[in-house]
Each structure stands twice: as C-alpha cells, then as structure tokens.
Design a protein around this motif. Structure first.
Motif, PDB file in Angstrom:
ATOM      1  N   LYS A   1     -31.613  -2.011  55.851  1.00  0.00           N
ATOM      2  CA  LYS A   1     -32.725  -2.679  54.900  1.00  0.00           C
ATOM      3  C   LYS A   1     -33.325  -3.815  55.784  1.00  0.00           C
ATOM      4  CE  LYS A   1     -31.940   0.173  51.704  1.00  0.00           C
ATOM      5  NZ  LYS A   1     -30.934  -0.097  50.389  1.00  0.00           N
ATOM      6  N   PHE A   2     -34.556  -3.796  55.654  1.00  0.00           N
ATOM      7  CA  PHE A   2     -35.352  -4.816  56.332  1.00  0.00           C
ATOM      8  C   PHE A   2     -36.059  -5.436  54.851  1.00  0.00           C
ATOM      9  CE2 PHE A   2     -34.832  -2.536  60.156  1.00  0.00           C
ATOM     10  CZ  PHE A   2     -34.969  -3.539  61.236  1.00  0.00           C
ATOM     11  N   PRO A   3     -36.380  -6.680  55.327  1.00  0.00           N
ATOM     12  CA  PRO A   3     -37.265  -7.389  53.926  1.00  0.00           C
ATOM     13  C   PRO A   3     -38.446  -6.604  53.248  1.00  0.00           C
ATOM     14  CG  PRO A   3     -37.154  -8.904  55.678  1.00  0.00           C
ATOM     15  CD  PRO A   3     -36.380  -7.918  56.216  1.00  0.00           C
ATOM     16  N   MET A   4     -39.337  -6.204  54.591  1.00  0.00           N
ATOM     17  CA  MET A   4     -40.500  -5.646  54.015  1.00  0.00           C
ATOM     18  C   MET A   4     -41.381  -6.346  53.062  1.00  0.00           C
ATOM     19  SD  MET A   4     -39.616  -1.489  54.310  1.00  0.00           S
ATOM     20  CE  MET A   4     -41.301  -1.144  54.565  1.00  0.00           C
TER      21      MET A   4
ATOM     22  N   GLN B   1     -45.199  -5.437  52.035  1.00  0.00           N
ATOM     23  CA  GLN B   1     -45.212  -4.078  50.894  1.00  0.00           C
ATOM     24  C   GLN B   1     -44.637  -4.720  49.544  1.00  0.00           C
ATOM     25  OE1 GLN B   1     -44.252  -3.864  54.136  1.00  0.00           O
ATOM     26  NE2 GLN B   1     -45.660  -2.040  54.741  1.00  0.00           N
ATOM     27  N   LEU B   2     -43.684  -5.417  49.673  1.00  0.00           N
ATOM     28  CA  LEU B   2     -42.944  -6.099  48.265  1.00  0.00           C
ATOM     29  C   LEU B   2     -44.068  -6.925  47.531  1.00  0.00           C
ATOM     30  CD1 LEU B   2     -39.229  -6.792  49.252  1.00  0.00           C
ATOM     31  CD2 LEU B   2     -40.299  -4.766  47.713  1.00  0.00           C
TER      32      LEU B   2
ATOM     33  N   GLN C   1     -41.433   6.944  45.809  1.00  0.00           N
ATOM     34  CA  GLN C   1     -40.699   8.061  46.306  1.00  0.00           C
ATOM     35  C   GLN C   1     -39.889   7.527  47.476  1.00  0.00           C
ATOM     36  OE1 GLN C   1     -44.300  10.381  47.566  1.00  0.00           O
ATOM     37  NE2 GLN C   1     -44.118  11.714  45.728  1.00  0.00           N
ATOM     38  N   ASN C   2     -40.187   6.554  48.548  1.00  0.00           N
ATOM     39  CA  ASN C   2     -39.548   6.131  49.425  1.00  0.00           C
ATOM     40  C   ASN C   2     -38.540   5.088  49.056  1.00  0.00           C
ATOM     41  OD1 ASN C   2     -41.315   7.407  51.338  1.00  0.00           O
ATOM     42  ND2 ASN C   2     -42.648   5.693  51.549  1.00  0.00           N
ATOM     43  N   ALA C   3     -38.522   4.701  47.725  1.00  0.00           N
ATOM     44  CA  ALA C   3     -37.528   3.673  47.350  1.00  0.00           C
ATOM     45  C   ALA C   3     -36.083   4.164  47.305  1.00  0.00           C
ATOM     46  CB  ALA C   3     -37.883   3.119  46.077  1.00  0.00           C
ATOM     47  N   ASP C   4     -34.996   3.342  47.748  1.00  0.00           N
ATOM     48  CA  ASP C   4     -33.785   3.481  47.267  1.00  0.00           C
ATOM     49  C   ASP C   4     -33.585   2.956  46.023  1.00  0.00           C
ATOM     50  OD1 ASP C   4     -31.170   3.223  47.104  1.00  0.00           O
ATOM     51  OD2 ASP C   4     -30.763   2.687  49.055  1.00  0.00           O
ATOM     52  N   THR C   5     -33.428   3.914  45.139  1.00  0.00           N
ATOM     53  CA  THR C   5     -33.391   3.385  43.488  1.00  0.00           C
ATOM     54  C   THR C   5     -32.120   2.958  43.035  1.00  0.00           C
ATOM     55  OG1 THR C   5     -33.348   5.765  42.784  1.00  0.00           O
ATOM     56  CG2 THR C   5     -35.376   4.832  42.895  1.00  0.00           C
ATOM     57  N   LEU C   6     -31.058   3.352  43.951  1.00  0.00           N
ATOM     58  CA  LEU C   6     -29.646   2.847  43.575  1.00  0.00           C
ATOM     59  C   LEU C   6     -29.480   1.431  44.182  1.00  0.00           C
ATOM     60  CD1 LEU C   6     -27.647   6.305  44.205  1.00  0.00           C
ATOM     61  CD2 LEU C   6     -28.340   5.066  42.124  1.00  0.00           C
ATOM     62  N   GLN C   7     -29.631   1.131  45.462  1.00  0.00           N
ATOM     63  CA  GLN C   7     -29.248  -0.251  46.218  1.00  0.00           C
ATOM     64  C   GLN C   7     -30.709  -1.054  46.144  1.00  0.00           C
ATOM     65  OE1 GLN C   7     -26.394  -0.962  46.910  1.00  0.00           O
ATOM     66  NE2 GLN C   7     -25.407   1.130  46.575  1.00  0.00           N
ATOM     67  N   GLY C   8     -31.831  -0.639  46.057  1.00  0.00           N
ATOM     68  CA  GLY C   8     -32.990  -1.296  46.350  1.00  0.00           C
ATOM     69  C   GLY C   8     -33.596  -1.284  47.481  1.00  0.00           C
ATOM     70  N   GLY C   9     -34.775  -1.608  47.797  1.00  0.00           N
ATOM     71  CA  GLY C   9     -35.466  -1.675  48.988  1.00  0.00           C
ATOM     72  C   GLY C   9     -35.654  -0.129  49.749  1.00  0.00           C
TER      73      GLY C   9
ATOM     74  N   LEU D   1     -34.305  -4.840  40.972  1.00  0.00           N
ATOM     75  CA  LEU D   1     -33.332  -4.342  41.731  1.00  0.00           C
ATOM     76  C   LEU D   1     -33.343  -4.917  43.055  1.00  0.00           C
ATOM     77  CD1 LEU D   1     -30.724  -2.706  42.065  1.00  0.00           C
ATOM     78  CD2 LEU D   1     -31.835  -0.773  42.491  1.00  0.00           C
ATOM     79  N   THR D   2     -34.457  -4.729  43.807  1.00  0.00           N
ATOM     80  CA  THR D   2     -34.524  -5.024  45.168  1.00  0.00           C
ATOM     81  C   THR D   2     -34.530  -6.671  45.721  1.00  0.00           C
ATOM     82  OG1 THR D   2     -36.025  -2.979  45.526  1.00  0.00           O
ATOM     83  CG2 THR D   2     -36.128  -4.934  47.152  1.00  0.00           C
ATOM     84  N   LEU D   3     -35.075  -7.431  44.523  1.00  0.00           N
ATOM     85  CA  LEU D   3     -35.020  -8.936  44.729  1.00  0.00           C
ATOM     86  C   LEU D   3     -33.881  -9.236  44.687  1.00  0.00           C
ATOM     87  CD1 LEU D   3     -38.660  -9.910  43.364  1.00  0.00           C
ATOM     88  CD2 LEU D   3     -37.962  -9.690  45.782  1.00  0.00           C
ATOM     89  N   GLU D   4     -33.180  -8.789  43.446  1.00  0.00           N
ATOM     90  CA  GLU D   4     -31.618  -9.148  43.359  1.00  0.00           C
ATOM     91  C   GLU D   4     -30.679  -8.737  44.314  1.00  0.00           C
ATOM     92  OE1 GLU D   4     -30.104 -10.801  40.599  1.00  0.00           O
ATOM     93  OE2 GLU D   4     -32.425 -11.403  40.371  1.00  0.00           O
ATOM     94  N   GLN D   5     -30.673  -7.694  45.133  1.00  0.00           N
ATOM     95  CA  GLN D   5     -29.942  -7.380  46.089  1.00  0.00           C
ATOM     96  C   GLN D   5     -30.111  -8.136  47.327  1.00  0.00           C
ATOM     97  OE1 GLN D   5     -27.430  -5.292  45.017  1.00  0.00           O
ATOM     98  NE2 GLN D   5     -27.959  -3.654  46.277  1.00  0.00           N
ATOM     99  N   MET D   6     -31.454  -8.636  47.369  1.00  0.00           N
ATOM    100  CA  MET D   6     -31.909  -9.466  48.699  1.00  0.00           C
ATOM    101  C   MET D   6     -31.225 -10.960  48.485  1.00  0.00           C
ATOM    102  SD  MET D   6     -35.880  -8.139  49.358  1.00  0.00           S
ATOM    103  CE  MET D   6     -36.276  -9.655  50.583  1.00  0.00           C
TER     104      MET D   6
END
Length: 579
Positions: free
Chosen positions: A201-204, A207-208, A187-195, A229-234
């Motif tokens: 954007k913080f690494p968090m 939680q990950l 629900q809190n996720a940015d499903t387009l950009q990740g994170g 998606l998140t790890l690829e963006q990071m």
C-alpha cells in the motif's frame, strides 16, 4: 588514465555516502557522457536516494564488493545519481523501465549507450546475479555494440499514440471524466482494507486528493465509504508513526501494518494537506488533528533552523544500518519505560501478547481503540516513548529541495488558516525559497552544505509556484502574489510549448520527451498544477495558456483518467475561472 571516484565532499548526502565505494563513481553531466563516447563504453547509471532501504542494501552488497567494482570500473562508465536532484532523468529512466520491463522503483540500475539512449534496466538484484548481468552485458557490447546501440535507439521511441478526438472544456466533459474516475477508482479499490493494491500500500495522495474533489462536486456513498476507510487505515495502522507523528513511505503488506521506515517530506506535506481537506469534505475533525501532528513531525525533524527550509527525508535505517531501529520497541524496553499499569494497557491496545512482526520488536499500532477513560493514559505513554526515542538517531537527508519545500509551504499555509501557530513556519519556508533558491529570475534545484545546488526542473517551478500562491492567499499581500506569478511565468516559458510539456530545459538523454500531459506519480502532475494555477491567476496571458494546455492534454487524460486524476481539478477550475 583510470577513473577516480568523484563523490568526495559532494553536497548530496546520498552521493557523499558513496564516496568511499571502490566503484569509480562519476556524476551525471556532459563531461561524463563525452568520456563514454571517447572510450566507447556503456554508462552504468545507478539511481537511488538517501532514505531508500534497498539502495543501502545494494551499496553494502554490490558497490563495496571488489569483484563488482572491478568490472564496473573496467567495462563501464559508472554514474551515481541522486533521484531528488535529477528528477527528470529519474522519471525518464523509470518510464523506460516500466515500458520495457513492466516495473520501476529504486535502486534503479540503468545501462545507457554513449549516445544517450537507455538500453536496459534492472532493479535490486543480489550481488551474484548483478555480477552476472554486468559480465554478460559487457561481453555483448564488446561483440556487437552497433546492434545494441540500434536496439536502444528503437526502444527509445515509444509507440505512436492514435489520434484522439478533441475533448471540450465543458460541464459535460467534466461529468464524463468524473464518472470515469469514480468507476475506475472503485474498480481498483481494496474495499476491505482501503487503498489500492493487494500486495502493498502506497499513499497515492494525488489520486486521493482528486477523489476528495470529486466527492465534493458529486457526493457518492460508495466513494464516501472508500475514502473514509482508506484515510482511517492510513492514520491508525502501520503507515503512521503513532509515537512521533508523520507517515512512512509505504507498507509492504495489504493490511497497512508493515512499513518501510523512510519518511519523505513529499509524502508528509501532501498527506498533511490531504487530511486537512478531508476534515472538511468528509466532516471528520480527527483528520485535522492528524494533519497537525504530521506538520509537527515535519517541523520537529526536518526543519533547518539556519535556513528556514525543510530537509528531504529521514532514513529507513539507523546509523548502524538496522531498518526500523528508530521506531521499534522490544518487550523489555517497554516494561522498563512504563509502569505496570501502563504496560498492561498497551499490551491490550497494541497486541503485545502476539509475537513481534519485526526482528527488533514491536511497532506501536492501535489495534484496539482506547476508551475515553484510557485516552489520557495513552497520551502519557506516547509522551514517555517520544521522550525516550529522542535518544535514538535516525539519519536525515539534509538537502532542501525546491519542489518539496513548495509542497510544505502549501500545507503550512493552508493549516495556518485554521491554526495560526503554523504561520511563522510558513513564513520561514517562504523566505528560504525566495531568498536562497530564487536567483536572478530562475529557480535553483535546492540547497545543501551551505550552497545552492542544481537547476530547477518543471516540478520545482510548479510546486514552488503553488506554495507561493497558497502563501499569498494566507497573507493577502500583493508582493507575495506577484512572486507566485513570476515563478508561474518562468515555468510556462521554460517548459511548455504548443506541442506539450518537457520536464527539464535540456536533457542529456538523446530522446528528449515532450508530452501533451504529465501523469500523477508520487507527486501530483506538475503540468496539471500549473494549469490550475494559470486558471486561477486572473492574468489573461497565463489563463489563455492554461486553457490551451488543458485542451491539449485532455485526450490523454480521457484515455487513462486514474493516472491523470489531478487534471480533473484543473478542468473543474476551467468551468469557473475567468481572466
């Protein structure tokens, strides 16, 4: 007698850089609070850290401003705090700020009554506004100090939590909390950009990491896609340093492209471990390469060859105070360093045909992934730029903090299971911790300028114990396992009782908090870490304490599972572990 600046020759680089301010900085200690009580003045407590960009800005704008210094020295007892040396104080003041102002961060400017109750906090403010805050607060204190003191005492008492139904240590409880974590995270996720988040954007990492555990326990396609998606963006966008390896602290945009340029040991150690684990859970070998490059950055830029320990951070600014200068390239610089063919290639891959996003030039980002035939040329280009960048100077905070070295020891030990070359570095960090910081059965906060500094707090004990445990698993030596257990025992003895956890042995703030569970922050919850270690210890006493502490904390976890995500790993461990 007028106060004098007490920060000359301080072993903390952050505190030492304020030694020439006209502000008469004091350090946080009982004598300073006693001075405030004698003079009946508010303490102005300025909390920051060496690598913090806005902390440097506020120093230049406000703490070296003669008018502001006059007011601080006359009407307050000014105290400068390095948050990495006073972790618990910073956590308490941040919690107060978030509860009363709905925001936290650094630089944190806290006004504390002589009795030790926080009254007001503000973050960065421009010098004119800051002077206004100081003058208004000094006047109100002069006119009605008793009322402000009363308000501060009232504000220090958080709302009473409603009684919670006990949560059992059962498979059903874990299943319910797993579902709650997955639901809340997505629900809190940015499903387009990740994170997470639509502004920055913080690494968090905590939680990950908990979400990776959940994905391992209960695979889910939506979670798989989000984590990937998140790890690829990071690892491919602006949070990651393509040339030198390692992660910047965070990005100020939701697209992961515009970082603040400080690099923190705690981020990089946690993210190295995260990517190592993700390589297995998500079946992506490239993540292991990202982890290794991150560890290589740590060893090349933060390792102290004399002690074997790792330093805290590299600064966002260079020696001249220019943010990002260590990492940015002008078009002219790139043309001079690269061949025409190489420049043409990076122009395409790094979008050099677009205007630079920074005043000092371009941050190399792979906007377009190279083809297999281009990959070798890209590696040559990165090597050239890395060599050229060695001529640049990025200041380092050379403090070597116990908790952060514990995180590094965990990451290096886990990496050494796959890549033996990290074993020597792990041994160096282990020896540094055990020989320099573990003294007469107690843990020091850290080491700087050739001396031990500070007293270990809960986070130091928790992450050092975890690092020693991971190192013992690597070496298989009973001696190392006993060291890890010794630190665990002291942690439980010093920081836990039947009502909950405290984060330091003795707080100078009047409201000394004890909590049933500690939330994740930039670092994983230290209480969850100790519970998990206790469950894995095969020691009957530690195992029993860990189960009791887990049961005490679970109602809090249930009410806010995303904020306490690390506890789910501990609960999962309780399903398997036996003393």
């Amino acid at each position: 007698m007028a106060l004098q600046n007490q920060l000359h020759n301080n072993p903390s680089p952050y505190l030492a850089m304020h030694a020439t301010d006209p502000v008469a900085w004091q350090t946080w200690n009982p004598q300073t609070l006693a001075q405030a009580r004698r003079e009946h003045k508010l303490l102005y407590v300025s909390v920051g850290y060496f690598a913090c960009h806005w902390c440097h800005v506020m120093q230049q704008e406000s703490f070296r401003n003669a008018d502001i210094a006059t007011v601080l020295n006359r009407d307050f007892i000014p105290v400068k705090v390095d948050r990495e040396l006073e972790t618990s104080l910073d956590n308490d003041l941040q919690a107060f700020s978030e509860r009363t102002q709905q925001q936290g961060g650094w630089p944190l400017n806290a006004f504390v009554t002589p009795e030790g109750y926080p009254l007001l906090t503000v973050l960065y403010v421009p010098p004119k506004d800051f002077l206004g805050v100081l003058n208004r607060l000094a006047l109100r204190w002069h006119q009605d100090a008793s009322r402000l003191s009363r308000l501060a005492q009232q504000a220090a008492q958080p709302p009473q939590a409603l009684p919670e139904k006990a949560v059992t240590l059962s498979a059903a409880s874990l299943a319910n909390l797993d579902l709650a974590l997955r639901t809340t995270a997505l629900q809190n996720a940015d499903t387009l950009q990740g994170g997470f988040g639509q502004v920055n954007k913080f690494p968090m990492a905590p939680q990950l990491n908990a979400m990776l555990s959940l994905q391992s326990r209960r695979p889910n396609q939506d979670m798989q896609q989000f984590l990937t998606l998140t790890l690829e963006q990071m690892r491919t966008q602006g949070m990651y340093d393509l040339i030198g390896g390692g992660f910047f602290r965070y990005t100020i945009d939701p697209d992961w492209r515009t970082p603040h340029f400080e690099k923190m040991l705690y981020d990089n150690a946690q993210l190295a471990a995260l990517f190592l684990r993700a390589a297995d859970v998500l079946k992506r070998s490239a993540y292991r390469d990202t982890a290794y490059r991150t560890l290589d950055f740590m060893l090349a830029n933060l390792a102290d060859a004399r002690t074997g320990g790792l330093m805290s951070s590299t600064s966002a600014v260079d020696q001249s105070g220019h943010e990002g200068a260590g990492y940015l390239w002008s078009r002219t610089q790139l043309e001079q360093l690269l061949t025409p063919a190489e420049f043409q290639l990076v122009s395409k891959l790094w979008r050099l045909d677009h205007p630079p996003e920074f005043e000092l030039g371009y941050l190399p980002i792979q906007h377009v992934q190279p083809t297999a035939s281009e990959a070798a040329a890209v590696n040559t280009i990165i090597s050239k730029l890395a060599q050229a960048r060695m001529q640049r100077s990025v200041p380092r905070d050379n403090k070597q903090i116990a908790s952060l070295n514990g995180l590094a020891l965990s990451a290096l030990s886990r990496a050494a299971e796959h890549e033996p070359r990290y074993r020597i570095a792990a041994q160096g960090v282990h020896d540094f911790i055990w020989q320099k910081l573990w003294l007469r059965g107690a843990l020091a906060k850290g080491y700087a300028a050739g001396q031990v500094i500070g007293t270990g707090e809960l986070d130091d004990y928790a992450f050092v114990a975890a690092g020693l445990w991971d190192y013992a698993r690597l070496t298989g030596q009973t001696e190392h396992r006993q060291q890890a257990l010794a630190v665990q025992r002291q942690a439980w003895l010093r920081f836990y009782n039947s009502t909950g956890w405290k984060t330091q042995q003795r707080s100078l703030l009047s409201a000394d908090r004890v909590e049933p569970a500690l939330a994740d922050g930039a670092l994983a919850s230290p209480s969850a870490q100790l519970i998990q270690l206790g469950l894995a210890s095969k020691n009957a006493h530690l195992h029993q304490q860990a189960r009791q502490a887990l049961m005490l904390g679970l109602p809090t976890v249930k009410a806010a599972v995303f904020e306490y995500a690390s506890y789910l790993d501990a609960l999962a461990s309780s399903m398997q572990a036996r003393p």
